[in-house]
Design an enzyme around this catalytic site. Structure first.
Site, PDB file in Angstrom:
ATOM      1  N   GLN A 170      34.402  40.201  51.029  1.00  0.00           N
ATOM      2  CA  GLN A 170      33.749  38.910  51.252  1.00  0.00           C
ATOM      3  C   GLN A 170      33.265  38.259  49.960  1.00  0.00           C
ATOM      4  O   GLN A 170      32.314  37.478  49.961  1.00  0.00           O
ATOM      5  CB  GLN A 170      32.577  39.084  52.229  1.00  0.00           C
ATOM      6  CG  GLN A 170      33.014  39.569  53.591  1.00  0.00           C
ATOM      7  CD  GLN A 170      31.846  39.767  54.543  1.00  0.00           C
ATOM      8  OE1 GLN A 170      30.711  39.409  54.253  1.00  0.00           O
ATOM      9  NE2 GLN A 170      32.132  40.343  55.698  1.00  0.00           N
ATOM     10  N   UNK A 171      33.917  38.556  48.862  1.00  0.00           N
ATOM     11  CA  UNK A 171      33.555  38.019  47.547  1.00  0.00           C
ATOM     12  C   UNK A 171      34.379  36.762  47.265  1.00  0.00           C
ATOM     13  O   UNK A 171      35.506  36.630  47.751  1.00  0.00           O
ATOM     14  CB  UNK A 171      33.828  39.092  46.491  1.00  0.00           C
ATOM     15  N   GLY A 172      33.841  35.875  46.470  1.00  0.00           N
ATOM     16  CA  GLY A 172      34.596  34.698  46.063  1.00  0.00           C
ATOM     17  C   GLY A 172      35.834  35.045  45.249  1.00  0.00           C
ATOM     18  O   GLY A 172      36.753  34.237  45.137  1.00  0.00           O
ATOM     19  N   LYS A 173      35.865  36.245  44.677  1.00  0.00           N
ATOM     20  CA  LYS A 173      37.011  36.692  43.874  1.00  0.00           C
ATOM     21  C   LYS A 173      37.970  37.586  44.673  1.00  0.00           C
ATOM     22  O   LYS A 173      38.929  38.109  44.126  1.00  0.00           O
ATOM     23  CB  LYS A 173      36.514  37.457  42.646  1.00  0.00           C
ATOM     24  CG  LYS A 173      35.584  36.682  41.731  1.00  0.00           C
ATOM     25  CD  LYS A 173      36.286  35.539  41.038  1.00  0.00           C
ATOM     26  CE  LYS A 173      37.102  36.038  39.869  1.00  0.00           C
ATOM     27  NZ  LYS A 173      37.835  34.993  39.184  1.00  0.00           N
ATOM     28  N   THR A 174      37.719  37.752  45.967  1.00  0.00           N
ATOM     29  CA  THR A 174      38.540  38.654  46.779  1.00  0.00           C
ATOM     30  C   THR A 174      39.995  38.211  46.833  1.00  0.00           C
ATOM     31  O   THR A 174      40.905  39.005  46.575  1.00  0.00           O
ATOM     32  CB  THR A 174      37.967  38.765  48.207  1.00  0.00           C
ATOM     33  OG1 THR A 174      36.660  39.335  48.127  1.00  0.00           O
ATOM     34  CG2 THR A 174      38.847  39.623  49.089  1.00  0.00           C
TER      35      THR A 174
END
Length: 197
Positions: free
Chosen positions: A72-76
């Site tokens: 759930q990370u912006g970098k996923t």
């Protein structure tokens, strides 16, 4: 110097892998308490998503990338997409990926191991996914404690992992050769790979 004194001086080195045969030291020195004396990543073990323990000695002779991941990370999106791409192009050359889910950064990996496995399947992940761990603090997995103190595994502004998708490149001998920060996308590693195959 007496033989007895020499033995007492050399015994810790023998037990911690400095002079021991490959593989032997790992069974003695890569535990939760004495991880500092490991000589390579091959002396550690970790649980995969299904709960089985894997001896990391299985990666001996392979170039490896170890990373902490979160769903759930912006970098996923960019990281999973590029990791899958690199794996597809370089697995036959001897590149292996070890992905460790971690919920320490913004609680961005809250799911169970089964949910993480399903999420990774959505990206068609074929590389090894391990059970959720901590990468910082007293409860950090011993491999992650060890990686952060290696000469080429140290970070900027301290050795702690700063965020999701921090990546470590390992040579075929299981030694850290470079650390990449979380803002460096996986394709950045590609330029360094030919030096280690």
């Amino acid at each position: 110097m007496s033989l007895g004194r020499l033995c007492r001086l050399l015994m810790p080195a023998l037990l911690c892998g400095a002079l021991a045969a490959p593989g032997l030291a790992g069974t003695m020195c890569a535990s939760r308490d004495d991880w500092r004396c490991a000589g390579s990543m091959h002396e550690f073990s970790a649980k995969v998503l299904d709960g089985h323990t894997v001896n990391l000695d299985k990666y001996r002779g392979f170039v490896c990338i170890v990373t902490n991941v979160a769903s759930q990370u912006g970098k996923t999106e960019v990281n999973y997409t590029q990791l899958v791409d690199l794996h597809a192009r370089y697995a036959e050359c001897g590149l292996r990926f070890l992905a460790f889910p971690c919920n320490q950064f913004g609680k961005q990996e809250p799911g169970s191991n089964e949910e993480i496995k399903e999420f990774a399947a959505g990206y068609n992940v074929k590389f090894d996914m391990f059970s959720k761990i901590c990468v910082n603090g007293d409860d950090a997995h011993p491999l992650w404690k060890w990686m952060k103190i290696q000469p080429k595994g140290k970070g900027i502004l301290g050795n702690a992992i700063k965020w999701n998708f921090t990546k470590f490149l390992f040579d075929k001998n299981g030694c850290v050769v470079k650390r990449y920060g979380p803002m460096e996308e996986p394709l950045v590693l590609e330029k360094d790979l030919p030096h280690y195959f």
